[in-house]
Design a protein around this motif. Sequence first.
Motif, PDB file in Angstrom:
ATOM      1  N   TRP A 173     -14.637 -11.827   1.558  1.00 11.39           N
ATOM      2  CA  TRP A 173     -14.214 -13.153   1.184  1.00 11.39           C
ATOM      3  C   TRP A 173     -13.747 -13.027  -0.218  1.00 11.39           C
ATOM      4  CZ3 TRP A 173     -16.930 -15.610  -2.607  1.00 11.39           C
ATOM      5  CH2 TRP A 173     -18.288 -15.030  -3.088  1.00 11.39           C
ATOM      6  N   ASP A 174     -12.795 -14.041  -0.340  1.00  7.86           N
ATOM      7  CA  ASP A 174     -12.404 -14.258  -1.969  1.00  7.86           C
ATOM      8  C   ASP A 174     -11.575 -15.598  -1.917  1.00  7.86           C
ATOM      9  OD1 ASP A 174     -11.046 -14.114  -4.272  1.00  7.86           O
ATOM     10  OD2 ASP A 174     -11.306 -12.131  -4.350  1.00  7.86           O
ATOM     11  N   TYR A 175     -12.124 -16.582  -2.636  1.00  8.23           N
ATOM     12  CA  TYR A 175     -11.463 -17.776  -2.520  1.00  8.23           C
ATOM     13  C   TYR A 175     -10.597 -17.991  -3.899  1.00  8.23           C
ATOM     14  CZ  TYR A 175     -15.465 -18.124   0.542  1.00  8.23           C
ATOM     15  OH  TYR A 175     -16.876 -17.694   1.434  1.00  8.23           O
ATOM     16  N   GLY A 176     -10.157 -17.023  -4.723  1.00 10.80           N
ATOM     17  CA  GLY A 176      -9.714 -17.268  -5.616  1.00 10.80           C
ATOM     18  C   GLY A 176      -8.024 -17.518  -5.617  1.00 10.80           C
ATOM     19  N   ALA A 177      -7.466 -18.318  -6.425  1.00  9.11           N
ATOM     20  CA  ALA A 177      -5.818 -17.996  -6.373  1.00  9.11           C
ATOM     21  C   ALA A 177      -5.325 -16.940  -7.144  1.00  9.11           C
ATOM     22  CB  ALA A 177      -5.338 -19.567  -7.136  1.00  9.11           C
ATOM     23  N   ASP A 178      -6.045 -16.102  -7.750  1.00  9.04           N
ATOM     24  CA  ASP A 178      -5.630 -15.111  -8.250  1.00  9.04           C
ATOM     25  C   ASP A 178      -6.291 -13.784  -7.595  1.00  9.04           C
ATOM     26  OD1 ASP A 178      -8.149 -15.550  -9.204  1.00  9.04           O
ATOM     27  OD2 ASP A 178      -7.799 -14.861 -11.160  1.00  9.04           O
ATOM     28  N   LEU A 179      -6.370 -13.818  -6.562  1.00 12.51           N
ATOM     29  CA  LEU A 179      -7.031 -12.592  -5.753  1.00 12.51           C
ATOM     30  C   LEU A 179      -6.414 -11.253  -6.089  1.00 12.51           C
ATOM     31  CD1 LEU A 179      -7.966 -12.934  -2.016  1.00 12.51           C
ATOM     32  CD2 LEU A 179      -6.514 -10.904  -2.976  1.00 12.51           C
ATOM     33  N   ASP A 180      -7.033 -10.347  -6.535  1.00  7.09           N
ATOM     34  CA  ASP A 180      -6.525  -8.940  -6.651  1.00  7.09           C
ATOM     35  C   ASP A 180      -6.196  -8.460  -5.513  1.00  7.09           C
ATOM     36  OD1 ASP A 180      -6.035  -6.451  -7.531  1.00  7.09           O
ATOM     37  OD2 ASP A 180      -7.618  -6.484  -9.072  1.00  7.09           O
ATOM     38  N   VAL A 181      -4.635  -8.149  -4.829  1.00  8.71           N
ATOM     39  CA  VAL A 181      -4.691  -7.730  -3.639  1.00  8.71           C
ATOM     40  C   VAL A 181      -4.883  -6.152  -3.721  1.00  8.71           C
ATOM     41  CG1 VAL A 181      -2.506  -7.330  -2.320  1.00  8.71           C
ATOM     42  CG2 VAL A 181      -2.784  -9.153  -3.395  1.00  8.71           C
ATOM     43  N   HIS A 182      -4.620  -5.417  -4.707  1.00 11.82           N
ATOM     44  CA  HIS A 182      -4.787  -4.053  -4.643  1.00 11.82           C
ATOM     45  C   HIS A 182      -6.250  -3.559  -4.428  1.00 11.82           C
ATOM     46  CE1 HIS A 182      -0.730  -3.033  -5.475  1.00 11.82           C
ATOM     47  NE2 HIS A 182      -0.701  -3.886  -6.470  1.00 11.82           N
ATOM     48  N   SER A 183      -7.205  -4.591  -5.338  1.00  8.91           N
ATOM     49  CA  SER A 183      -8.641  -4.112  -4.969  1.00  8.91           C
ATOM     50  C   SER A 183      -9.146  -4.657  -3.687  1.00  8.91           C
ATOM     51  CB  SER A 183      -9.441  -4.930  -6.069  1.00  8.91           C
ATOM     52  OG  SER A 183      -9.477  -6.377  -5.488  1.00  8.91           O
ATOM     53  N   LYS A 184      -8.595  -5.293  -2.921  1.00  6.79           N
ATOM     54  CA  LYS A 184      -8.833  -5.729  -1.697  1.00  6.79           C
ATOM     55  C   LYS A 184      -8.291  -4.651  -0.741  1.00  6.79           C
ATOM     56  CE  LYS A 184     -11.027  -9.619  -1.833  1.00  6.79           C
ATOM     57  NZ  LYS A 184     -11.551  -9.362  -3.250  1.00  6.79           N
ATOM     58  N   ILE A 185      -7.346  -4.239  -0.764  1.00  6.78           N
ATOM     59  CA  ILE A 185      -6.789  -2.951  -0.048  1.00  6.78           C
ATOM     60  C   ILE A 185      -7.761  -1.765  -0.400  1.00  6.78           C
ATOM     61  CG2 ILE A 185      -4.707  -1.406   0.309  1.00  6.78           C
ATOM     62  CD1 ILE A 185      -3.078  -3.642  -0.381  1.00  6.78           C
ATOM     63  N   PHE A 186      -7.952  -1.297  -1.432  1.00  6.30           N
ATOM     64  CA  PHE A 186      -9.022  -0.480  -1.715  1.00  6.30           C
ATOM     65  C   PHE A 186     -10.287  -0.485  -1.148  1.00  6.30           C
ATOM     66  CE2 PHE A 186     -12.168   1.463  -4.369  1.00  6.30           C
ATOM     67  CZ  PHE A 186     -11.715   2.968  -4.257  1.00  6.30           C
ATOM     68  N   LEU A 187     -10.692  -1.918  -1.220  1.00  8.05           N
ATOM     69  CA  LEU A 187     -12.027  -1.921  -0.583  1.00  8.05           C
ATOM     70  C   LEU A 187     -12.037  -1.968   1.111  1.00  8.05           C
ATOM     71  CD1 LEU A 187     -15.033  -2.878  -1.032  1.00  8.05           C
ATOM     72  CD2 LEU A 187     -14.351  -5.318  -0.854  1.00  8.05           C
ATOM     73  N   MET A 188     -10.815  -2.295   1.669  1.00  2.00           N
ATOM     74  CA  MET A 188     -10.700  -2.255   3.045  1.00  2.00           C
ATOM     75  C   MET A 188     -10.578  -0.506   3.371  1.00  2.00           C
ATOM     76  SD  MET A 188      -7.768  -5.038   3.436  1.00  2.00           S
ATOM     77  CE  MET A 188      -7.176  -4.209   5.340  1.00  2.00           C
TER      78      MET A 188
END
Length: 433
Positions: free
Chosen positions: A168-183
Amino acid sequence: MSCATPFKMRFVHLDLKGAPPKVSYLSEVFPLFHALGANGLLIEYEDMFPYEGRLMLLRAKHAYSPSEVAEILRLAKLNELEVVPLVQTFGHMEVYYLGEGETSKQWLQQEQNSPAKLCLSHMQAVASHVLAQHPGTTPLVWDDMLRDIPQEQLKASGVPQLVEPVLWDYGADLDVHSKIFLMGKYQECGFQRLWAASAFKGATGASQALPPIEHHVRNHEQWLQVAVSGPVDTLQGIILTGWQRYDHFSVLCELLPVGIPSLAACLQSLVHGGFAEDVKLKVEHFLGVSSLEIMDTVSEGAGSFPGSDIHALVTQVSLHLRSSVDTLLERNRYVTGWFSPYHRRRKLIHPVMIQHIQPEALSLLSRWSNLVQQLEAALQLAFYPDTIEEWLEENVLPSMQRLQGLLQDLGEAAAPLPLLPPPSSCWDTGQNP
């Protein structure tokens, strides 16, 4: 419906621990949810569930009856919305203080024990119990407590074989790369299926009354980037959260009817892969509004969606009530110059000045009293009395009391002074001077 979205499942979250809607209102919005592109509901029943036996004390005053819960499920099925119940067994239970209790502190003193191990052991126990009782059920877990746990420890815990994490991340500036890394990290730990969680309201301020639509649309556009750039077919779906309180002790944030335009824009962004001009036109059509200005805090004006009257009236109150009263009390030159707090405490005013203040104050009070009556009547169709009382007391009463206080002080200051008997003299009483 367009196939542009990488999210096969799109769940709308209903947070019922604050401002739970009446079933009659849900019967109106479920068809709209479906039309906008939702195919599931994440229902956080909380104290609205009709608990029985020892758990009956958990019921809210206006908790749904068993027949009402059955009706909610029937309405969901009728509108092709799969229902997933949300039970906060660990989330929203003071998890950030994990390990600070006396028993936990003693456990943590033992060699090789850690807060991460304590967290994972609890998740493993709960998930195992759920699966033992309901073998066909797949538990989902919010992922914030998993993010910083070392990869090897996650893998060895056995938790990846029991649950599916919701990133979950509710920010408008969500860090796409960090989410892909976490996945990627979660996949290597053994989690094969992941979920995303965005927000259409309830994520930009504990006392927020109007959702900033642009913020929430941007959040969903960022999640779309994550989905198309990350590992293929890993994200099973997305949960559009709509928190109603930050926790049980916080105030209400945006009411569900007020969040409908934001939800519509977010769902349609997911369905069509973004919020282009043609998507904006579709949203306006669904809502029955002439123009949806996402750059503003919220768009003013009429609509035809369920609860649009609540949306319009809440907008008026939130944007203009306090400011109009502040203008009169703090920037009206007659009030600030001739009926300041000093004058009000002493009930002093030049009679001429009453005519410069009282008519405007009475007109303002009348206008807002009429609008608040309309809002209260509209709220009664969608919500229970305790919700209405709380929202009005938090958002309306303070300004109305300030306005009424000014008029009361004016009335007392304008009242004629009582006639006092003349002072007696020592001659009148026969006393010596």
